[in-house]
Design a protein around this motif. Structure first.
Motif, PDB file in Angstrom:
ATOM      1  N   UNK A  24       0.830  -1.209   0.000  1.00  0.00           N
ATOM      2  CA  UNK A  24       0.000   0.000   0.000  1.00  0.00           C
ATOM      3  C   UNK A  24       0.864   1.259   0.000  1.00  0.00           C
ATOM      4  N   UNK A  25       1.999   1.197   0.673  1.00  0.00           N
ATOM      5  CA  UNK A  25       2.877   2.363   0.754  1.00  0.00           C
ATOM      6  C   UNK A  25       3.566   2.670  -0.571  1.00  0.00           C
ATOM      7  N   UNK A  34       6.877   8.349   3.301  1.00  0.00           N
ATOM      8  CA  UNK A  34       7.768   7.374   3.940  1.00  0.00           C
ATOM      9  C   UNK A  34       8.777   6.829   2.935  1.00  0.00           C
ATOM     10  N   UNK A  35       8.299   6.349   1.792  1.00  0.00           N
ATOM     11  CA  UNK A  35       9.190   5.864   0.730  1.00  0.00           C
ATOM     12  C   UNK A  35       9.208   6.908  -0.392  1.00  0.00           C
ATOM     13  N   UNK A  36      10.032   7.913  -0.181  1.00  0.00           N
ATOM     14  CA  UNK A  36      10.084   9.019  -1.141  1.00  0.00           C
ATOM     15  C   UNK A  36      10.541   8.549  -2.512  1.00  0.00           C
ATOM     16  N   UNK A  37      11.355   7.509  -2.545  1.00  0.00           N
ATOM     17  CA  UNK A  37      11.878   7.022  -3.818  1.00  0.00           C
ATOM     18  C   UNK A  37      10.776   6.449  -4.721  1.00  0.00           C
ATOM     19  N   UNK A  38       9.605   6.097  -4.134  1.00  0.00           N
ATOM     20  CA  UNK A  38       8.488   5.555  -4.921  1.00  0.00           C
ATOM     21  C   UNK A  38       7.665   6.649  -5.598  1.00  0.00           C
ATOM     22  N   UNK A  39       7.954   7.900  -5.263  1.00  0.00           N
ATOM     23  CA  UNK A  39       7.218   9.023  -5.843  1.00  0.00           C
ATOM     24  C   UNK A  39       7.677   9.282  -7.280  1.00  0.00           C
ATOM     25  N   UNK A  40       6.762   9.689  -8.174  1.00  0.00           N
ATOM     26  CA  UNK A  40       7.161  10.028  -9.552  1.00  0.00           C
ATOM     27  C   UNK A  40       8.204  11.148  -9.597  1.00  0.00           C
ATOM     28  N   UNK A  41       8.205  12.009  -8.578  1.00  0.00           N
ATOM     29  CA  UNK A  41       9.157  13.124  -8.546  1.00  0.00           C
ATOM     30  C   UNK A  41      10.585  12.660  -8.276  1.00  0.00           C
ATOM     31  N   UNK A  42      10.729  11.435  -7.778  1.00  0.00           N
ATOM     32  CA  UNK A  42      12.052  10.947  -7.388  1.00  0.00           C
ATOM     33  C   UNK A  42      12.982  10.756  -8.582  1.00  0.00           C
TER      34      UNK A  42
END
Length: 413
Positions: free
Chosen positions: A107-108, A116-124
């Motif tokens: 889910x995260x 929490x997991x910033x690396x999973x964001x499209x912005x990463x």
């Protein structure tokens, strides 16, 4: 002597475990209403951080109980045979807590909240440091390896339990005993290799260290392992003492309790060695991209938890378990085991929270009210209590036909 081979679940115990689970569910509901439903992703992250920290911690601890079995099996040790079924029963919690942790982790990374997991964001993708790790830190690898890991722990643990129970109804001949020991050793080795590929390397990187995606430590996985392994020994000890106090495990004596105490003492020192080595090297090098991890923990709002963590997990076992007598005292070893379980829960708390929890107005980390987190932890404790005793009640408490049982009976330390 007539052994009480079959455990009967006391009504009060059952009620207590259900009450703990009710507290946990209520805490999750309250935290979800107050934080999880917020439109501000930083406020909502407070809810996700709590259930992530608790589920991962208790999953790794219950899984480490099976590692204890496999490690002693590979060593051809027999001293633990009189209470081996306790470790096996604790490991039956892995598929239950594993499903909970899996749902939270997926889910995260696939949900919309990437605090929490910033690396999973499209912005990463625009972050050079994270882009450099994209071969490892990506949703596909995270999801697939997480599923394989939890399934592997469950299936290999189940195989070890099946081997243990396969000889409950019949004694073995000498030839059959040798074959049985060989099969046990082979499967224990398979489990240990898989454990090394997960807990001792990749899984702490993915589930915990990637919360601070710009930071890394080559000691992190070993540090995490030491934390959960000593907590697992403490959990095993608590169940052993409980069963002894209720007239079970007649073949388990203070000699075995003494050795469990030595394990707690030894791995508390090992954990401290890794704690110091990781901290000292980063402090000495004083490189900004490394020291940023310790900034909120050592000099920020988490400094009290940072030092309390060291006091509980190092100084307490060092001072209380150094001598022989405390390790053989039911009251002392029980108190120390509870303290160790809480201390390493606190260790995981300061692994997750400083980066995951942030004030949306000031953009600074803070220490949240821990009552909800402790309530959720209590819920997982109740779940472990509930699942473990049901496994204990289904099968004989002593592996009476195991070739190494005699070694456990005559064990003296």
């Amino acid at each position: 002597m007539t052994l009480r081979e079959q455990f009967v679940i006391p009504k009060k115990y059952n009620t207590l475990s259900l009450a703990f689970m009710a507290v946990g569910v209520l805490s999750i509901i309250i935290l979800f209403i107050t934080h999880g439903t917020s439109s501000d992703e930083h406020v909502a992250a407070r809810f996700w951080a709590s259930i992530l920290q608790n589920s991962v911690y208790f999953l790794l601890v219950t899984n480490a109980a099976m590692f204890f079995i496999c490690a002693t099996t590979l060593a051809w040790g027999g001293w633990q045979m009189s209470f081996r079924r306790v470790s096996e029963a604790i490991s039956t919690c892995v598929p239950v807590i594993g499903v909970i942790a899996l749902a939270i982790l997926l889910a995260l990374i696939f949900g919309s909240n990437h605090v929490i997991y910033h690396w999973a964001s499209p912005d990463a993708v625009h972050d050079p440091a994270i882009e450099h790790k994209s071969g490892f830190l990506n949703k596909g690898f995270f999801a697939v390896w997480t599923v394989i890991t939890i399934a592997g722990w469950w299936l290999l643990g189940k195989k070890m339990r099946q081997l243990s129970r396969s000889i409950d109804d019949r004694p073995l001949t000498i030839a059959e005993g040798k074959k049985y020991i060989w099969n046990n050793t082979v499967w224990a080795a398979v489990y240990t290799v898989f454990f090394a590929l997960t807990v001792l390397s990749s899984i702490p990187w993915l589930w915990l260290m990637s919360i601070d995606a710009h930071w890394y430590s080559t000691m992190y996985s070993w540090y995490t392992f030491a934390s959960v392994f000593v907590a697992a020994i403490a959990l095993i000890t608590l169940f052993v003492v409980y069963l002894k106090n209720n007239g079970y495990l007649e073949l388990t004596t203070k000699e075995h309790l003494h050795d469990l105490g030595k394990f707690i003492f030894a791995f508390s020192i090992f954990w401290t060695y890794l704690w110091f080595a990781q901290f000292m090297l980063i402090w000495y090098a004083n490189i900004p991209e490394e020291t940023i991890y310790f900034k909120p923990r050592l000099q920020g709002p988490y400094r009290a938890i940072f030092w309390l963590n060291l006091i509980i997990n190092f100084l307490a076992p060092l001072l209380l378990l150094m001598k022989r007598a405390p390790k053989r005292n039911y009251g002392t070893i029980t108190m120390m085991s509870v303290l160790i379980l809480f201390g390493h829960w606190l260790d995981f708390y300061q692994m997750v929270m400083p980066t995951a929890v942030m004030n949306p107005e000031t953009k600074q980390t803070y220490v949240p009210n821990m009552l909800a987190d402790l309530g959720i932890a209590l819920g997982f404790v109740g779940l472990i209590m509930f699942v473990t005793v049901r496994s204990l009640a289904k099968h004989p408490l002593v592996a009476k036909n195991h070739p190494f049982l005699k070694e456990s009976i005559v064990h003296h330390t």
